[in-house]
Design a protein around this motif. Structure first.
Motif, PDB file in Angstrom:
ATOM      1  N   ARG A  19       0.788  -1.238   0.000  1.00  0.00           N
ATOM      2  CA  ARG A  19       0.000   0.000   0.000  1.00  0.00           C
ATOM      3  C   ARG A  19       0.815   1.280   0.000  1.00  0.00           C
ATOM      4  O   ARG A  19       0.416   2.266  -0.618  1.00  0.00           O
ATOM      5  CB  ARG A  19      -0.944  -0.004   1.204  1.00  0.00           C
ATOM      6  N   LYS A  20       1.915   1.334   0.738  1.00  0.00           N
ATOM      7  CA  LYS A  20       2.695   2.564   0.809  1.00  0.00           C
ATOM      8  C   LYS A  20       3.271   2.908  -0.565  1.00  0.00           C
ATOM      9  O   LYS A  20       3.601   2.039  -1.362  1.00  0.00           O
ATOM     10  CB  LYS A  20       3.835   2.425   1.815  1.00  0.00           C
ATOM     11  N   MET A  21       3.403   4.194  -0.813  1.00  0.00           N
ATOM     12  CA  MET A  21       3.967   4.683  -2.068  1.00  0.00           C
ATOM     13  C   MET A  21       5.214   5.520  -1.751  1.00  0.00           C
ATOM     14  O   MET A  21       5.372   6.032  -0.640  1.00  0.00           O
ATOM     15  CB  MET A  21       2.940   5.537  -2.810  1.00  0.00           C
ATOM     16  N   GLY A  27      12.008   6.764   1.033  1.00  0.00           N
ATOM     17  CA  GLY A  27      12.963   5.665   1.164  1.00  0.00           C
ATOM     18  C   GLY A  27      12.401   4.302   0.832  1.00  0.00           C
ATOM     19  O   GLY A  27      13.112   3.298   0.958  1.00  0.00           O
ATOM     20  N   LEU A  28      11.158   4.242   0.390  1.00  0.00           N
ATOM     21  CA  LEU A  28      10.507   2.961   0.135  1.00  0.00           C
ATOM     22  C   LEU A  28      11.099   2.296  -1.109  1.00  0.00           C
ATOM     23  O   LEU A  28      11.072   2.872  -2.194  1.00  0.00           O
ATOM     24  CB  LEU A  28       9.005   3.187  -0.067  1.00  0.00           C
ATOM     25  N   PHE A 236       9.253  -1.509   6.468  1.00  0.00           N
ATOM     26  CA  PHE A 236       8.437  -0.391   6.027  1.00  0.00           C
ATOM     27  C   PHE A 236       7.017  -0.796   5.632  1.00  0.00           C
ATOM     28  O   PHE A 236       6.140   0.063   5.534  1.00  0.00           O
ATOM     29  CB  PHE A 236       9.097   0.302   4.845  1.00  0.00           C
ATOM     30  N   GLU A 237       6.777  -2.093   5.374  1.00  0.00           N
ATOM     31  CA  GLU A 237       5.410  -2.505   5.053  1.00  0.00           C
ATOM     32  C   GLU A 237       4.431  -2.021   6.111  1.00  0.00           C
ATOM     33  O   GLU A 237       3.334  -1.562   5.789  1.00  0.00           O
ATOM     34  CB  GLU A 237       5.321  -4.026   4.920  1.00  0.00           C
TER      35      GLU A 237
END
Length: 283
Positions: A19-21, A27-28, A236-237
């Motif tokens: 989900r994160k962008m 830093g993803l 980071f998830e």
């Protein structure tokens, strides 16, 4: 020396999720090259497993086999066999059970995470599920079944008891909380999983267990799990903050933080060879 002290702790990194962008968190790691770089850094920090998600051209969640193969190839170039690569089969409201199982059959990954609610709902085709589990066994794929809440134990135990999921015990992942805005898991959330009557009555159903948690207290939840003999999935998830509330510069920073805690708790940190043994189900 106690069994607790002898059992190495698995630190699995979940570097990006579904989900994160990058607009949310620069830093993803998203691209295969970024994932490979992050995998190397996390290996050096103490990770033995990478929980892998891939994205489509717009950055959305994907179970595309070609994209998985590209990412796996890049990660293998960076780390060889020093990380166990576990792919996700997560639905994210996009994929049904048939699509999830089809991906696994085509990709034949080293390991895969499978949510009981998603691949084995009450309405599922149990013959197909059983055939799929038999395929994983024959292909030597290491499954880890995900429980989103303690009540998922009942469904999981029933399927194992009836032989739909053939075997006697499997690695499980306990999800502490839900993916909601501002979610902060707590170590207390782990207690409901560990106190489940089914688990007390049939401990052999679980060959080992791991947890993942949301928000700033991810590391506290991980340390609670490690102290109780479990393992931890970190990254980071589900969380981008260090214990002091500042933003982590990388997934490796979160893994390094956890590794220090594991050693303080008196457990060694597993390498990939050990992780592969621990995550092998009792087929």
């Amino acid at each position: 020396m106690s069994l607790y002290a002898q059992t190495p702790a698995i630190l699995a990194v979940a570097p990006n999720g579904a989900r994160k962008m990058q607009a949310d968190y620069p830093g993803l790691p998203i691209t295969p090259a970024d994932l490979a770089c992050e995998a190397r850094a996390c290996l050096e920090a103490g990770a033995s497993v990478i929980h892998l998600h891939v994205r489509d051209d717009e950055g959305g969640h994907s179970l595309d086999v070609g994209r998985y193969r590209e990412a796996i190839q890049e990660i293998r170039k960076a780390v060889g066999d020093e990380l166990l690569i576990q792919v996700t089969s997560e639905a994210v409201g996009i994929y049904d059970a048939d699509a999830q199982m089809a991906m696994v059959r085509e990709l034949v990954p080293e390991a895969v995470s499978l949510a009981i609610r998603e691949v084995a709902p009450e309405t599922c085709d149990e013959q197909e599920l059983s055939a799929f589990c038999a395929f994983m066994r024959e292909a030597d794929i290491l499954p880890q079944f995900i429980l989103y809440a303690p009540e998922d134990f009942a469904r999981y135990a029933e399927l194992v008891a009836r032989g739909v999921i053939p075997g006697s015990g499997f690695p499980l992942l306990y999800v502490l909380g839900r993916y909601t805005e501002g979610q902060k898991s707590s170590p207390v959330d782990l207690l409901a999983f560990l106190a489940t009557p089914v688990l007390r009555e049939q401990p052999s159903l679980v060959s080992n267990w791991m947890m993942c948690a949301f928000g700033q207290f991810e590391n506290a939840c991980a340390m609670a799990a490690i102290a109780l003999g479990g393992h931890a999935r970190i990254g980071f998830e589900n969380n981008t903050l260090l214990v002091d509330g500042t933003s982590a510069t990388s997934n490796a920073a979160l893994i390094d933080q956890a590794k220090k805690g594991v050693l303080m708790l008196g457990r060694p940190v597993a390498d990939a060879k050990v992780a592969r043994k621990l995550l092998r189900p009792a087929w």
